[in-house]
Design an enzyme around this catalytic site. Structure first.
Site, PDB file in Angstrom:
ATOM      1  CE  LYS A  70     -10.900   2.161  25.846  1.00  0.00           C
ATOM      2  NZ  LYS A  70      -9.970   2.399  24.572  1.00  0.00           N
ATOM      3  CG  ASP A  97      -8.846  -3.544  24.724  1.00  0.00           C
ATOM      4  OD1 ASP A  97      -9.486  -2.756  23.865  1.00  0.00           O
ATOM      5  OD2 ASP A  97      -8.091  -4.277  24.013  1.00  0.00           O
ATOM      6  N   GLY A 147      -8.419  -6.089  21.860  1.00  0.00           N
ATOM      7  CA  GLY A 147      -9.853  -6.081  21.596  1.00  0.00           C
ATOM      8  C   GLY A 147     -10.357  -6.233  20.022  1.00  0.00           C
ATOM      9  N   GLY A 148      -9.443  -5.470  19.470  1.00  0.00           N
ATOM     10  CA  GLY A 148      -9.648  -5.449  18.090  1.00  0.00           C
ATOM     11  C   GLY A 148      -9.082  -6.629  17.172  1.00  0.00           C
ATOM     12  CD  GLU A 174      -3.084  -3.720  18.273  1.00  0.00           C
ATOM     13  OE1 GLU A 174      -3.738  -3.053  17.744  1.00  0.00           O
ATOM     14  OE2 GLU A 174      -3.210  -4.589  19.374  1.00  0.00           O
ATOM     15  CB  SER A 189     -12.512   3.518  17.753  1.00  0.00           C
ATOM     16  OG  SER A 189     -12.419   3.226  18.977  1.00  0.00           O
ATOM     17  N   GLY A 217      -3.719   2.616  20.616  1.00  0.00           N
ATOM     18  CA  GLY A 217      -4.643   2.572  21.931  1.00  0.00           C
ATOM     19  C   GLY A 217      -4.250   1.351  22.690  1.00  0.00           C
ATOM     20  CB  THR A 255      -5.499  -1.952  14.911  1.00  0.00           C
ATOM     21  OG1 THR A 255      -4.764  -2.185  14.075  1.00  0.00           O
ATOM     22  CG2 THR A 255      -6.938  -2.480  14.792  1.00  0.00           C
TER      23      THR A 255
END
Ligand code: 5RP
Length: 218
Positions: A121, A84, A96-97, A103, A30, A82, A28
Site C-alpha cells: 500500500k 488503499d 476501496g470498500g 471512516e 480485510s 486500513g 473497514t
C-alpha cells in the site's frame, strides 16, 4: 509471506495501542477484519466501539463488542483502520470498500489514528489507486462532469450503494500531487458527500507489515 499473512501481522501489532475499557473507532476492510479477529483472541475487553460500516458492526457484535453511537461517545482516543494507499506523509487514499464517509468522520473525531497496512500500500505519490468519491444520487452526472473538469476520469461503481444510501464514483488519472488542495476542491462540489483522500487529516501512526517485520512511522 502472503498478503493475507502480512495483514494478520500488522493487525496484531496494532493491539499494542488498544487499552482495556477504551471506546475504539474501528475501520473497514480485510485488514480491519484481521484486526477484529486478533482483538477477539487477545482477551482485551473494550468499553465499546464506534464502527465505520455495517459490515464492521456485524463483526464487532459477533465477538461481543458493544457498538456505540458517535453522537453519544464524544471524541475517541483511538481509531484503527486500513488504507488503499499511504504516502510518505501518512496521507491516504481510502474508500476501496466504500466506507469512506463514516471512516473520515471517525478519523476526524479521534485523537489518534493508527493506520495498518501491508507494504504493497506504500506509494511515493497518491493516485494509482482510483479515488472514491461518495455522491448523492441526483448529483451523480453533475459531479462526474466537475471531476472531468478537474482532470479525472470518473466511473460509477456498478451496482454499489454505500451504507448511507449514496453512490460511489471511482476517479482515475486525477492529479494528486497536492492532495490537501484536491481534497478540499472535490469536497466543495455540491452533491459530493466526501472523497477518499485523507490528506487534511492524515494518519498519526502508520504500521507497515513487510517481509522484514513491522515498520512504524509516527
Ligand atoms: C474501506 C477502506 C479500507 O481501509 C481500504 O479499502 C483497505 O482495505 P483492505 O484492508 O481490505 O486492503 O478504505 O473503505
Amino acid at each position: 509471506m502472503s498478503q493475507a499473512r502480512l495483514k494478520i501481522e500488522v493487525a496484531r501489532a496494532a493491539l499494542e495501542f488498544v487499552e482495556p475499557g477504551m471506546v475504539l473507532g474501528v475501520g473497514t476492510g480485510s485488514t480491519v477484519d484481521a484486526f477484529i479477529e486478533e482483538l477477539a483472541g487477545s482477551g482485551i475487553r473494550l468499553g465499546g466501539a464506534v464502527s465505520s460500516s455495517d459490515a464492521t458492526t456485524r463483526q464487532l457484535r459477533e465477538i461481543g463488542v458493544e457498538v456505540m453511537d458517535l453522537n453519544h461517545t464524544g471524541d475517541l482516543d483511538l481509531y484503527i483502520d486500513g488504507a488503499d494507499e499511504v504516502d510518505e506523509h501518512s496521507r491516504l487514499i481510502k474508500g476501496g470498500g466504500g466506507a469512506l464517509t463514516r471512516e473520515k468522520i471517525i478519523a476526524a473525531a479521534s485523537r489518534r489514528f493508527v493506520c495498518i497496512v501491508d507494504e504493497s500500500k506504500c506509494v511515493k505519490t497518491l493516485g494509482e489507486f482510483p479515488l472514491a468519491v461518495e455522491v448523492v444520487p441526483m448529483a451523480r452526472a453533475f459531479v462526474a462532469r466537475k471531476l472531468v473538469g478537474l482532470g479525472g476520469r470518473p466511473e460509477l461503481r456498478d451496482g454499489f450503494s454505500t451504507d448511507n444510501g449514496h453512490l460511489i464514483l471511482d476517479v482515475r488519472k486525477i492529479d494528486l500531487l497536492d492532495p490537501v488542495r484536491m481534497e478540499s476542491e472535490i469536497n466543495q462540489i455540491p452533491g459530493v458527500v466526501t472523497c477518499g483522500l485523507f490528506a487534511r487529516r492524515p494518519a498519526d501512526v502508520v504500521l507497515v507489515a513487510g517481509e522484514s517485520g513491522i515498520r512504524r512511522r509516527g
